[in-house]
Design an enzyme around this catalytic site. Structure first.
Site: not given
Length: 203
Positions: A58, A99
């Site tokens: 990701s 993230k």
């Protein structure tokens, strides 16, 4: 007959040899040093910094599966997160996610294709610009997964996205949503493995 109080020359003296005393002293110093080192390791490990292993793609093209990071666990006790910082946080499904901070409390955020708007202004994204440019050359947008309607970030929370916009479960999804400050583990500081990729993440 007079009593002779003087010690006879050949009379043995009961005393601990200096070498034995020195050995005991050195042993005690080593024990103290090891105890102190152990306490420091516990403090650093549990309260200041923590290792984190990247699992999943990701955060491509900047982080890859198997890379090991050092996470600073106290920086956000001193100040709030800043835009662009890479964070690790506890996700609702019981996992820790890595993230990037995109929008801060009180800001409005909107995602349309490869463009991100903060308070109505387009956000520069140098950390994924090369990936966006490559996708444009190939004739398609980089972000082929999700857009996000203009929404205000609640107080005490942030909006975070993965760098791999086509393949990232992040604040754009209902299952993750905005990330509360109290769910943030810390800021990723250093890549320490593999050796060839040792580097600071933030300067």
């Amino acid at each position: 007959m007079e009593h002779n109080d003087q010690m006879q020359p050949n009379q043995p003296i009961s005393a601990t040899p200096a070498k034995t005393v020195q050995t005991k002293s050195e042993t005690w110093e080593w024990i103290k040093a090891l105890v102190i080192a152990g306490v420091l390791v516990i403090i650093i490990r549990w309260f200041l910094f923590s290792p984190f292993i990247v699992d999943g793609d990701s955060m491509h093209p900047n982080f890859f599966t198997g890379e090991r990071l050092i996470v600073n666990k106290i920086v956000y006790d001193i100040r709030d997160p800043k835009r662009g910082e890479v964070i690790v946080f506890h996700a609702p499904e019981g996992k820790d996610y890595i993230k990037r901070v995109i929008a801060l409390p009180g800001e409005t955020v909107k995602v349309v294709g490869d463009k991100v708007y903060i308070n109505g202004e387009e956000l520069a994204q140098p950390f994924i610009q090369s990936a966006i440019d490559q996708a444009v050359k190939e004739g398609h947008p980089y972000n082929t997964l999700l857009d996000f309607p203009e929404t205000k970030v609640p107080e005490g929370e942030i909006f975070a996205m993965g760098d791999n916009r086509p393949n990232s479960k992040d604040s754009r999804t209902k299952s993750v949503g905005f990330v509360p400050y109290n769910k943030i583990v810390g800021r990723a500081e250093v890549i320490f493995w593999p050796v060839k990729k040792i580097s600071f993440i933030h300067f």
